[in-house]
Design an enzyme around this catalytic site. Structure first.
Site, mmCIF file in Angstrom:
data_model
loop_
_atom_site.group_PDB
_atom_site.id
_atom_site.type_symbol
_atom_site.label_atom_id
_atom_site.label_comp_id
_atom_site.label_asym_id
_atom_site.label_seq_id
_atom_site.Cartn_x
_atom_site.Cartn_y
_atom_site.Cartn_z
ATOM 1 N N CYS A 1 -3.296 36.700 -18.980
ATOM 2 C CA CYS A 1 -3.498 36.019 -17.708
ATOM 3 C C CYS A 1 -4.949 36.279 -17.346
ATOM 4 C CB CYS A 1 -2.558 36.556 -16.635
ATOM 5 S SG CYS A 1 -2.899 35.878 -14.991
ATOM 6 N N THR A 2 -5.652 35.261 -16.903
ATOM 7 C CA THR A 2 -7.095 35.391 -16.735
ATOM 8 C C THR A 2 -7.487 36.338 -15.610
ATOM 9 O OG1 THR A 2 -7.070 33.320 -15.454
ATOM 10 C CG2 THR A 2 -7.678 33.179 -17.784
ATOM 11 N N GLU A 3 -6.504 36.777 -14.783
ATOM 12 C CA GLU A 3 -6.809 37.755 -13.731
ATOM 13 C C GLU A 3 -6.626 39.210 -14.172
ATOM 14 O OE1 GLU A 3 -6.559 34.029 -11.799
ATOM 15 O OE2 GLU A 3 -4.945 34.977 -12.930
ATOM 16 N N MET B 1 -7.514 28.488 -10.832
ATOM 17 C CA MET B 1 -6.145 28.986 -11.065
ATOM 18 C C MET B 1 -6.172 30.430 -11.593
ATOM 19 S SD MET B 1 -4.817 25.461 -12.827
ATOM 20 C CE MET B 1 -6.390 25.253 -13.697
ATOM 21 N N THR C 1 -7.133 29.143 -17.455
ATOM 22 C CA THR C 1 -5.842 29.754 -17.136
ATOM 23 C C THR C 1 -5.030 29.798 -18.416
ATOM 24 O OG1 THR C 1 -3.715 29.321 -16.044
ATOM 25 C CG2 THR C 1 -5.153 27.447 -16.349
ATOM 26 N N ASN C 2 -4.199 30.813 -18.551
ATOM 27 C CA ASN C 2 -3.283 30.859 -19.690
ATOM 28 C C ASN C 2 -2.032 30.034 -19.428
ATOM 29 O OD1 ASN C 2 -4.071 33.158 -21.873
ATOM 30 N ND2 ASN C 2 -4.789 33.774 -19.851
ATOM 31 N N THR C 3 -1.413 30.258 -18.273
ATOM 32 C CA THR C 3 -0.115 29.651 -17.987
ATOM 33 C C THR C 3 -0.125 28.137 -18.093
ATOM 34 O OG1 THR C 3 0.559 31.477 -16.545
ATOM 35 C CG2 THR C 3 1.677 29.370 -16.233
ATOM 36 N N GLN D 1 4.657 25.248 -10.174
ATOM 37 C CA GLN D 1 5.150 26.203 -11.170
ATOM 38 C C GLN D 1 6.510 26.763 -10.756
ATOM 39 O OE1 GLN D 1 2.024 29.132 -11.314
ATOM 40 N NE2 GLN D 1 0.870 28.082 -12.910
#
Length: 230
Positions: free
Chosen positions: A196-198, A10, A83-85, A52
């Site tokens: 956000c991990t990206e 994710m 993932t953060n979300t 989501q």
């Protein structure tokens, strides 16, 4: 060494960063040919992203809870949700298994406090920036959180899903992100969370004088410390 259970995918772009960082940090700590003991369950992000957008967090929680149970059955000693979300459904995931979850917001709050930071800006998906599940977790630990203005939030969110999750990094998007970082500092933020991990794929600490806190790096570091703790 404990076995780390990763719930990833994710997106897979950031999950591979987790895998690399965790193994690098294990090698740094133990030397030689040491690498991490871990198991990975990688979901199909297209399914999660659709849920989501629909606001169907219950079904998303069911999918991630199933992944958590698979990791527990595979021998994981604790979980890392990459993932953060999706920490929006952390409580449901925790209730599905008996092994602990290393919460990304708790890891981040710990790093902020260690660095003497009590006021931060928060970048992330629209869900992370606008909903309470993440900001409240930080504020409960004495961290004041500021989010970008509405148009800036839309920009941040769109770049994550339309570019970064697809492996694209564009110079114009990087410049736009750095303007948002600077605006948060102007509003009193002592640092900015890359929530956000990206996002760490696009901007790094060397790009700005504002202190950046990359949740992927922080989460991976604390996962390693937990794995090596007696």
């Amino acid at each position: 060494m404990k076995t780390i259970g990763l719930i990833g995918g994710m997106s897979w772009e950031s999950t591979q960063t987790y895998y690399r960082l965790i193994n690098q940090k294990i090698k740094d700590e133990l030397g030689g040919l040491h690498s991490a003991k871990l198991v990975l369950y990688s979901v199909n992000f297209a399914e999660i992203e659709t849920l989501q957008q629909r606001g169907d967090w219950s079904t998303a929680a069911d999918i991630l809870s199933s992944a958590a149970r698979a990791l527990e059955s595979a021998g994981a000693d604790f979980m890392v949700l990459c993932t953060n979300t999706m920490h929006k459904v952390a409580r449901q995931i925790e209730q599905a298994v008996s092994i602990p979850l290393l919460h990304i917001a708790d890891a981040t709050a710990s790093a902020l406090k260690e660095n003497g930071v009590s006021s931060v800006g928060l970048l992330g998906t629209r869900f992370t920036m606008e909903q309470a599940f993440y900001r409240d977790r930080l504020e409960e630990q004495g961290i004041r959180v500021t989010v970008p203005e509405e148009k800036q939030r839309e920009l941040i969110h769109t770049v994550i899903f339309d570019e970064l999750c697809r492996g694209e990094t564009r110079p114009d998007s990087k410049a736009a992100y750095l303007k948002v970082v600077a605006s948060l500092a102007d509003r009193g933020a002592q640092g900015v969370i890359l929530g956000c991990t990206e996002i760490g794929l696009l901007i790094q600490a060397s790009d700005t004088e504002v202190r950046l806190f990359d949740t992927t790096e922080i989460h991976a570091e604390q996962a390693v410390q937990l794995a090596l703790r007696p």
